[in-house]
Design an enzyme around this catalytic site. Structure first.
Site, PDB file in Angstrom:
ATOM      1  N   GLY A   1      -7.513 -14.094   0.953  1.00  0.00           N
ATOM      2  CA  GLY A   1      -8.295 -12.918   0.266  1.00  0.00           C
ATOM      3  C   GLY A   1      -8.110 -13.062  -1.435  1.00  0.00           C
ATOM      4  O   GLY A   1      -6.526 -12.601  -1.782  1.00  0.00           O
ATOM      5  N   ALA A   2      -9.012 -12.947  -2.125  1.00  0.00           N
ATOM      6  CA  ALA A   2      -9.032 -13.333  -3.928  1.00  0.00           C
ATOM      7  C   ALA A   2      -8.711 -11.673  -4.255  1.00  0.00           C
ATOM      8  O   ALA A   2      -9.667 -12.952  -5.533  1.00  0.00           O
ATOM      9  CB  ALA A   2      -9.134 -15.078  -4.111  1.00  0.00           C
ATOM     10  N   GLY A   3      -9.022 -11.236  -3.577  1.00  0.00           N
ATOM     11  CA  GLY A   3      -9.929  -9.985  -4.458  1.00  0.00           C
ATOM     12  C   GLY A   3      -8.310  -9.015  -5.951  1.00  0.00           C
ATOM     13  O   GLY A   3      -7.618 -10.090  -6.244  1.00  0.00           O
TER      14      GLY A   3
ATOM     15  N   ASP B   1     -10.712 -17.615  -0.301  1.00  0.00           N
ATOM     16  CA  ASP B   1     -11.194 -16.420   0.035  1.00  0.00           C
ATOM     17  C   ASP B   1     -12.762 -16.731   0.385  1.00  0.00           C
ATOM     18  O   ASP B   1     -13.129 -18.311   0.509  1.00  0.00           O
ATOM     19  CB  ASP B   1     -11.481 -15.779  -1.519  1.00  0.00           C
ATOM     20  CG  ASP B   1     -12.331 -14.516  -1.697  1.00  0.00           C
ATOM     21  OD1 ASP B   1     -11.521 -13.440  -1.947  1.00  0.00           O
ATOM     22  OD2 ASP B   1     -13.217 -14.197  -1.123  1.00  0.00           O
TER      23      ASP B   1
ATOM     24  N   ARG C   1     -10.016   0.697  -0.478  1.00  0.00           N
ATOM     25  CA  ARG C   1     -10.300   2.318   0.151  1.00  0.00           C
ATOM     26  C   ARG C   1     -11.185   2.509  -1.462  1.00  0.00           C
ATOM     27  O   ARG C   1     -11.770   2.306  -2.602  1.00  0.00           O
ATOM     28  CB  ARG C   1      -9.851   2.943   0.722  1.00  0.00           C
ATOM     29  CG  ARG C   1      -8.869   3.258   1.355  1.00  0.00           C
ATOM     30  CD  ARG C   1      -8.123   4.987   1.514  1.00  0.00           C
ATOM     31  NE  ARG C   1      -6.336   4.158   1.029  1.00  0.00           N
ATOM     32  CZ  ARG C   1      -6.086   5.003   0.505  1.00  0.00           C
ATOM     33  NH1 ARG C   1      -5.740   6.414   1.193  1.00  0.00           N
ATOM     34  NH2 ARG C   1      -5.133   4.699  -0.394  1.00  0.00           N
TER      35      ARG C   1
ATOM     36  N   VAL D   1      -1.027  -6.899   4.696  1.00  0.00           N
ATOM     37  CA  VAL D   1      -1.564  -6.073   3.646  1.00  0.00           C
ATOM     38  C   VAL D   1      -2.570  -5.054   3.905  1.00  0.00           C
ATOM     39  O   VAL D   1      -2.797  -4.138   3.049  1.00  0.00           O
ATOM     40  CB  VAL D   1      -1.215  -6.618   2.081  1.00  0.00           C
ATOM     41  CG1 VAL D   1       0.155  -7.853   2.049  1.00  0.00           C
ATOM     42  CG2 VAL D   1      -2.091  -7.243   1.617  1.00  0.00           C
TER      43      VAL D   1
ATOM     44  N   ASN E   1      -6.000  -2.891   4.670  1.00  0.00           N
ATOM     45  CA  ASN E   1      -5.245  -1.173   5.463  1.00  0.00           C
ATOM     46  C   ASN E   1      -6.712  -1.332   6.566  1.00  0.00           C
ATOM     47  O   ASN E   1      -7.660  -2.122   6.559  1.00  0.00           O
ATOM     48  CB  ASN E   1      -5.771  -0.936   4.242  1.00  0.00           C
ATOM     49  CG  ASN E   1      -4.950  -0.282   3.728  1.00  0.00           C
ATOM     50  OD1 ASN E   1      -3.269  -0.210   4.073  1.00  0.00           O
ATOM     51  ND2 ASN E   1      -4.788  -0.220   1.934  1.00  0.00           N
TER      52      ASN E   1
ATOM     53  N   ARG F   1       7.387   3.640  -5.508  1.00  0.00           N
ATOM     54  CA  ARG F   1       6.002   5.225  -6.291  1.00  0.00           C
ATOM     55  C   ARG F   1       6.965   5.930  -6.087  1.00  0.00           C
ATOM     56  O   ARG F   1       7.146   7.126  -6.697  1.00  0.00           O
ATOM     57  CB  ARG F   1       4.820   5.535  -5.035  1.00  0.00           C
ATOM     58  CG  ARG F   1       3.972   4.209  -5.504  1.00  0.00           C
ATOM     59  CD  ARG F   1       2.897   4.661  -4.641  1.00  0.00           C
ATOM     60  NE  ARG F   1       1.589   3.567  -4.965  1.00  0.00           N
ATOM     61  CZ  ARG F   1       0.551   3.579  -3.917  1.00  0.00           C
ATOM     62  NH1 ARG F   1       0.514   3.556  -2.844  1.00  0.00           N
ATOM     63  NH2 ARG F   1      -0.304   2.157  -4.547  1.00  0.00           N
TER      64      ARG F   1
ATOM     65  N   HIS G   1       2.083   3.994   6.664  1.00  0.00           N
ATOM     66  CA  HIS G   1       1.090   3.909   5.321  1.00  0.00           C
ATOM     67  C   HIS G   1       0.451   5.042   5.188  1.00  0.00           C
ATOM     68  O   HIS G   1      -0.886   3.845   6.002  1.00  0.00           O
ATOM     69  CB  HIS G   1       1.067   2.220   5.307  1.00  0.00           C
ATOM     70  CG  HIS G   1       0.189   2.442   3.753  1.00  0.00           C
ATOM     71  ND1 HIS G   1       1.268   1.958   2.277  1.00  0.00           N
ATOM     72  CD2 HIS G   1      -0.165   1.730   3.521  1.00  0.00           C
ATOM     73  CE1 HIS G   1       0.603   1.773   1.482  1.00  0.00           C
ATOM     74  NE2 HIS G   1      -0.110   0.931   1.443  1.00  0.00           N
TER      75      HIS G   1
HETATM   76  N1  LIG Z   1      -0.520  -2.811   1.387  1.00  0.00           N
HETATM   77  C1  LIG Z   1      -0.539  -1.734   0.773  1.00  0.00           C
HETATM   78  O1  LIG Z   1      -0.193  -0.986   0.496  1.00  0.00           O
HETATM   79  C2  LIG Z   1      -1.929  -2.287   0.227  1.00  0.00           C
HETATM   80  C3  LIG Z   1      -2.138  -1.224  -0.931  1.00  0.00           C
HETATM   81  C4  LIG Z   1      -3.730  -1.414  -1.772  1.00  0.00           C
HETATM   82  C5  LIG Z   1      -4.168  -2.480  -1.218  1.00  0.00           C
HETATM   83  N2  LIG Z   1      -4.125  -2.646   0.476  1.00  0.00           N
HETATM   84  C6  LIG Z   1      -5.697  -3.111   1.127  1.00  0.00           C
HETATM   85  O2  LIG Z   1      -5.191  -4.381   0.899  1.00  0.00           O
HETATM   86  C7  LIG Z   1      -6.417  -4.812   0.667  1.00  0.00           C
HETATM   87  C8  LIG Z   1      -7.362  -6.436  -0.230  1.00  0.00           C
HETATM   88  O3  LIG Z   1      -7.511  -4.783  -0.901  1.00  0.00           O
HETATM   89  P1  LIG Z   1      -8.530  -5.780  -2.976  1.00  0.00           P
HETATM   90  O4  LIG Z   1      -8.016  -4.867  -4.147  1.00  0.00           O
HETATM   91  O5  LIG Z   1      -7.391  -7.151  -3.017  1.00  0.00           O
HETATM   92  O6  LIG Z   1     -10.013  -5.635  -2.397  1.00  0.00           O
HETATM   93  P2  LIG Z   1     -11.020  -6.390  -2.553  1.00  0.00           P
HETATM   94  O7  LIG Z   1     -12.011  -5.629  -2.722  1.00  0.00           O
HETATM   95  O8  LIG Z   1     -10.899  -6.576  -4.502  1.00  0.00           O
HETATM   96  O9  LIG Z   1     -10.974  -7.565  -2.372  1.00  0.00           O
HETATM   97  C9  LIG Z   1     -11.117  -7.919  -0.715  1.00  0.00           C
HETATM   98  C10 LIG Z   1     -11.011  -9.804  -0.655  1.00  0.00           C
HETATM   99  O10 LIG Z   1     -11.169 -10.322   0.401  1.00  0.00           O
HETATM  100  C11 LIG Z   1     -12.122 -11.097   0.455  1.00  0.00           C
HETATM  101  N3  LIG Z   1     -12.459 -11.465   1.847  1.00  0.00           N
HETATM  102  C12 LIG Z   1     -13.204 -11.193   2.465  1.00  0.00           C
HETATM  103  N4  LIG Z   1     -13.605 -10.730   4.238  1.00  0.00           N
HETATM  104  C13 LIG Z   1     -12.435 -12.611   4.178  1.00  0.00           C
HETATM  105  C14 LIG Z   1     -12.344 -13.100   5.175  1.00  0.00           C
HETATM  106  N5  LIG Z   1     -12.849 -13.214   6.050  1.00  0.00           N
HETATM  107  N6  LIG Z   1     -11.574 -14.169   4.852  1.00  0.00           N
HETATM  108  C15 LIG Z   1     -11.170 -14.373   3.701  1.00  0.00           C
HETATM  109  N7  LIG Z   1     -11.725 -13.528   2.535  1.00  0.00           N
HETATM  110  C16 LIG Z   1     -12.246 -12.388   2.671  1.00  0.00           C
HETATM  111  C17 LIG Z   1     -12.927 -10.492  -0.202  1.00  0.00           C
HETATM  112  O11 LIG Z   1     -14.065 -11.638  -0.776  1.00  0.00           O
HETATM  113  C18 LIG Z   1     -12.406 -10.071  -1.286  1.00  0.00           C
HETATM  114  O12 LIG Z   1     -12.542 -11.181  -2.672  1.00  0.00           O
HETATM  115  C19 LIG Z   1      -7.847  -3.891   1.346  1.00  0.00           C
HETATM  116  O13 LIG Z   1      -7.899  -3.686   2.730  1.00  0.00           O
HETATM  117  C20 LIG Z   1      -7.098  -3.087   0.592  1.00  0.00           C
HETATM  118  O14 LIG Z   1      -7.004  -1.399   1.382  1.00  0.00           O
HETATM  119  C21 LIG Z   1      -3.126  -2.337   0.996  1.00  0.00           C
END
Ligand SMILES: NC(=O)c1ccc[n+]([C@@H]2O[C@H](COP(=O)([O-])OP(=O)(O)OC[C@H]3O[C@@H](n4cnc5c(N)ncnc54)[C@H](O)[C@@H]3O)[C@@H](O)[C@H]2O)c1
Length: 318
Positions: A11-13, A36, A91, A127, A129, A160, A184
């Site tokens: 996941g490269a978000g 990704d 979210r 990580v 959610n 936090r 969480h």
């Molecule tokens: N655990 C924590 O404390 C915490 C904190 C913040 C965010 N998060 C969660 O982390 C996750 C990612 O957040 P983000 O801000 O990077 O979101 P984002 O939308 O910026 O990135 C998500 C990435 O996942 C990729 N993706 C989707 N399906 C995929 C697959 N099958 N294989 C590989 N990649 C795939 C998407 O193309 C996208 O680039 C969310 O679920 C968010 O809720 C968790």
């Protein structure tokens, strides 16, 4: 310490890319792999990060890899000692983490199956959610031993809480120690009895109503950022937390950190992934470390365990 090994971030978000950057800048891994499903995105980000090496002074190489719907490209994570799963939707304002469960369960299941196939010895740090449920699902889908699958939440929630206390008292964050356990989510358990400021118990450093206010703000810490950003969720503090876990595993440090780990009898709770403190080492979770809690905190932790247990049972069928 010499550079060694491979860590993969799926996941490269926002979360994944900042985690990859932090891991690369630690300069302790030989390779950081970033993947990704968005064609070219991980490759582009990796290229960009590698070009920062001469300025930031690190040698770790970042490798970007697009993956396909049938697992194409997952060869890139072969031999990874740690895989961090960040794939999934974040979210939007007004959403709870639980609103993501169905969509993210499909993604996390698919990713986990590929991780099991291509990096069967890895420690998996989840990580995505809703965190506690996605961690449970990753263990089910990989069939890895439970100590080798853990989730990131507690380091972030604790950071936090610490930040809010430091700002309230206008002291350095390094003077503040706090702790959060539980889920969480709504049943997060900030633990004032394990919190202090320069050795003074938090409950003496601040009036009870102020402590309660900061506890509530900590519980809603993610939503507060989401509401301000309007699109996407937090990633600077979250990525710092996930990278920190990977470092502890890589260095076999034995550090005790708050993480989402499999609980098997500790606190009188069994058979559930829950936020607790645990020793992190090469094998993932070496040991869950029980803390002294007040009766109210222990009751809140048990309540969190039951809430998470019910939802974790649901993910089996997602
Ligand atoms: N655990 C924590 O404390 C915490 C904190 C913040 C965010 N998060 C969660 O982390 C996750 C990612 O957040 P983000 O801000 O990077 O979101 P984002 O939308 O910026 O990135 C998500 C990435 O996942 C990729 N993706 C989707 N399906 C995929 C697959 N099958 N294989 C590989 N990649 C795939 C998407 O193309 C996208 O680039 C969310 O679920 C968010 O809720 C968790």
């Amino acid at each position: 310490m010499a550079r060694s090994g491979k860590v993969a971030v799926v996941g490269a978000g926002f979360y994944g890319s900042t985690t990859a950057q932090r891991l690369a800048e630690y300069d302790i891994f030989e390779t950081v792999v970033l993947t990704d499903i968005l064609e070219g995105k991980p490759e582009g980000l990796a290229l960009d990060m590698n070009q920062s090496r001469a300025v930031e002074g690190f040698e770790t190489r970042v490798v970007g890899q697009t993956t396909g719907p049938n697992g194409e490209g997952y060869e890139a994570i072969a031999g990874a000692e740690i895989v961090i799963i960040t794939a999934g939707l974040p979210r939007k304002p007004g959403m709870s983490r639980m609103d993501l469960i169905e969509t993210n369960a499909k993604i996390v299941r698919q990713v986990s199956e590929n991780v099991a196939k291509h990096a069967p010895e890895a420690v998996v740090i989840v990580v995505s959610n809703p965190l506690d449920e996605m961690t449970a699902l990753a263990q089910i889908a990989t069939q890895f031993p439970k100590n080798r699958v853990l989730g990131q939440a507690g380091i972030l929630d604790t950071a936090r809480f610490t930040n809010f206390v430091a700002e309230e008292l206008n002291v350095p964050v390094s003077s503040v120690t706090t702790l959060t356990l539980g889920s969480h989510g709504d049943t997060m358990v900030p633990v004032p009895s394990a919190s202090s400021v320069d050795g003074t118990p938090l409950t003496e450093a601040l009036p009870a109503e102020k402590v309660e206010e900061l506890v509530t703000r900590t519980r809603n810490g993610g939503a507060e950022v989401v509401a301000l950003l309007k699109t996407g969720s937090a990633y600077y503090a979250p990525s710092a937390a996930a990278a920190r876990m990977a470092k502890a595993v890589h260095e076999d440090s034995g550090e005790v950190l708050p993480v989402c780990a499999w609980v098997d009898g500790e606190y009188g709770i069994s058979g559930v992934y829950l936020g607790v403190t645990a020793e992190l080492a090469k094998e993932g979770v070496r040991k869950v470390v029980e803390r002294d809690l007040t009766d109210t905190e222990l009751a809140a932790l048990k309540e969190a365990a039951e809430a998470v247990r019910a939802k974790q049972a649901d993910v089996q069928s997602l």
